[in-house]
Design an enzyme around this catalytic site. Structure first.
Site, PDB file in Angstrom:
ATOM      1  N   HIS A   1       0.825  -1.227   0.000  1.00  7.42           N
ATOM      2  CA  HIS A   1       0.000   0.000   0.000  1.00  7.42           C
ATOM      3  C   HIS A   1       0.849   1.265   0.000  1.00  7.42           C
ATOM      4  CE1 HIS A   1      -3.557  -2.357   0.401  1.00  7.42           C
ATOM      5  NE2 HIS A   1      -3.241  -2.839   1.591  1.00  7.42           N
TER       6      HIS A   1
ATOM      7  N   ASP B   1      -4.292 -12.805   3.669  1.00  3.48           N
ATOM      8  CA  ASP B   1      -5.621 -12.337   4.094  1.00  3.48           C
ATOM      9  C   ASP B   1      -6.707 -12.762   3.098  1.00  3.48           C
ATOM     10  OD1 ASP B   1      -4.264 -10.544   2.446  1.00  3.48           O
ATOM     11  OD2 ASP B   1      -4.677  -8.779   3.678  1.00  3.48           O
TER      12      ASP B   1
ATOM     13  N   ASP C   1      -2.301 -10.452  -2.378  1.00  5.11           N
ATOM     14  CA  ASP C   1      -2.900  -9.998  -1.121  1.00  5.11           C
ATOM     15  C   ASP C   1      -4.389  -9.717  -1.361  1.00  5.11           C
ATOM     16  OD1 ASP C   1      -1.952  -8.564   1.712  1.00  5.11           O
ATOM     17  OD2 ASP C   1      -3.693  -7.570   0.815  1.00  5.11           O
TER      18      ASP C   1
ATOM     19  N   HIS D   1      -6.071  -7.272  -0.492  1.00  5.53           N
ATOM     20  CA  HIS D   1      -6.322  -5.860  -0.825  1.00  5.53           C
ATOM     21  C   HIS D   1      -5.578  -5.462  -2.108  1.00  5.53           C
ATOM     22  CE1 HIS D   1      -6.679  -6.166   3.642  1.00  5.53           C
ATOM     23  NE2 HIS D   1      -7.760  -5.431   3.423  1.00  5.53           N
TER      24      HIS D   1
HETATM   25  C1  SP5 Z   1      -1.029  -5.168   3.992  1.00  7.59           C
HETATM   26  C2  SP5 Z   1      -2.506  -5.169   4.277  1.00  7.59           C
HETATM   27  O1  SP5 Z   1      -3.140  -6.210   4.195  1.00  7.59           O
HETATM   28  N1  SP5 Z   1      -3.054  -4.023   4.670  1.00  7.59           N
HETATM   29  C3  SP5 Z   1      -4.443  -3.976   4.916  1.00  7.59           C
HETATM   30  C4  SP5 Z   1      -4.879  -2.673   5.451  1.00  7.59           C
HETATM   31  C5  SP5 Z   1      -6.339  -2.733   5.754  1.00  7.59           C
HETATM   32  N2  SP5 Z   1      -6.737  -1.666   6.592  1.00  7.59           N
HETATM   33  C6  SP5 Z   1      -8.100  -1.737   6.977  1.00  7.59           C
HETATM   34  C7  SP5 Z   1      -8.743  -0.444   6.811  1.00  7.59           C
HETATM   35  C8  SP5 Z   1     -10.034  -0.413   7.565  1.00  7.59           C
HETATM   36  C9  SP5 Z   1     -11.183  -0.355   6.691  1.00  7.59           C
HETATM   37  N3  SP5 Z   1     -12.414  -0.532   7.410  1.00  7.59           N
HETATM   38  C10 SP5 Z   1     -12.909  -1.885   7.355  1.00  7.59           C
HETATM   39  C11 SP5 Z   1     -14.269  -2.059   7.922  1.00  7.59           C
HETATM   40  C12 SP5 Z   1     -14.476  -3.577   8.052  1.00  7.59           C
HETATM   41  N4  SP5 Z   1     -15.803  -3.941   8.403  1.00  7.59           N
HETATM   42 ZN    ZN Z   2      -4.098  -7.125   2.677  1.00  4.65          ZN
END
Ligand code: SP5
Ligand code: ZN
Length: 345
Positions: free
Chosen positions: A166, A289, A200, A202
């Protein structure tokens, strides 16, 4: 297989991150994630666990803006001073900005809080005293793995923490500070035609951003549809690169409930694009994940599916540098990483 890992990852251990609604949650990216992976690797016959080389800032500055790196280096100390002035209990606190730049603004303010907002895309990249050192050594794990593959290894695993995909040229976010996979790919690309595959859960927005106008490194990300999930603003199917890089980025957004078969179909399509590009080395951003038990995922991928993902990627018969990204279920994380890596042993 050579595994590169630094114990200093534990120096990055913020107590909390901030979710929507201002909710403080214990960080998902906890040091215990690495413990889960290391103990599973130690139970194999093939994992050779090594410390990363110290490669100073050079390979990092090939990807990241020098002013951003300088900010990362000094931010926590500045925060300690300013937090002190504000009367905060700074010893136990973390630096998280509260203001972010509006669209079209390229002004970099002098204040710490202004810079923190400028260099950060959200509230999920808290900075503590040891964050900079951990992030530097995490990047060195990636370059060390790249060097091992360049020296002839079939595959090497960089057990990076904090993760990287990210993070862009001049920003942190989503638990990431320096883009380890991009740094490894840039290092390799001076000698080899290089592609990055990001599995990943995301979208790999930082990696997408870094190589968006570059035809040298093909970047492909398979992930949860950003229309419903972090990183929200990038990772859509119509984003395919710009300028000379047009056609050298691809996104595969997948819906909630994606199962092994659905995922492997998308992966097969992605691998055809990689084969057409004909790289001589592949960097994989490995986020676990995507597994069904992960607390922030809504995919239904099983450990068997992860085994198949490994076989599919290994079937390209390319040297592979695997860099750890996300994956937050510490009960399955180690087993899933060992399962994936086994395809390359
Ligand atoms: C490296 C990696 O996997 N980073 C992931 C970052 C995710 N951050 C979460 C952000 C929060 C978003 N809100 C989620 C609500 C879930 N119900
Ligand atoms: Zn991730």
């Amino acid at each position: 297989m050579k595994i590169f890992y630094s114990k200093n990852h534990y120096k990055h251990h913020p107590d909390f991150e901030i979710f929507e609604g201002g909710i403080k949650l214990p960080v998902f990216d906890s040091p215990s994630r690495v413990d889960s992976i290391i103990s599973a690797l130690k139970n194999t016959q093939w994992a050779e666990i090594l410390m990363p080389e110290n490669l100073d800032l050079k390979p990092i500055l090939e990807v990241h803006d020098v002013n951003y790196v300088t900010y990362m280096q000094s931010a926590f100390n500045e925060w300690m001073q300013q937090g002190g002035e504000l009367g905060l209990n700074y010893q136990s606190s973390v630096l998280i900005p509260a203001s972010f730049p509006p669209r079209r603004s390229h002004k970099i303010p002098k204040s710490l809080f202004g810079r923190a907002g400028y260099y950060t895309i959200g509230t999920n990249a808290p900075i503590v005293a040891g964050t900079y050192q951990a992030a530097i050594e995490s990047a060195h794990c990636a370059v060390s793995a790249a060097r091992a593959v360049s020296d002839g290894e079939r595959a090497a695993f960089a057990l990076c923490r904090p993760p990287g995909h990210h993070a862009g040229k001049d920003y942190c976010g989503g638990y990431c500070f320096f883009n380890n996979a991009a740094i490894a790919a840039r290092w390799l690309s001076s000698e080899y035609k290089t592609a990055i595959l990001d599995i990943d859960y995301h979208a790999g927005n930082g990696t997408q951003d870094i190589f968006y106008d570059s035809p040298d490194v093909l970047t492909i990300s398979i992930h949860a549809d950003p229309i419903n999930h972090f990183p929200s603003f990038m990772g859509y199917a119509d984003e395919t690169g710009e300028k000379a890089g047009k056609g050298y980025h691809r996104n595969f957004p997948l819906p909630a409930g994606t199962n092994d078969t659905d995922y492997l179909n998308a992966l097969a399509e992605a691998l055809l694009i990689i084969q057409a590009f004909a790289p001589s080395v592949l960097v994989v951003s490995v986020g676990m994940d995507l597994h069904k038990d992960d607390p922030i995922s809504d995919f239904q991928i099983t450990t068997n599916g992860i085994r198949e993902i490994g076989y599919y990627i290994a079937a390209l018969r390319l040297p592979v540098v695997l860099c750890m990204e996300g994956g937050y279920d510490t009960h399955t994380l180690g087993k899933n990483i060992v399962t994936l890596l086994s395809a390359f042993v």
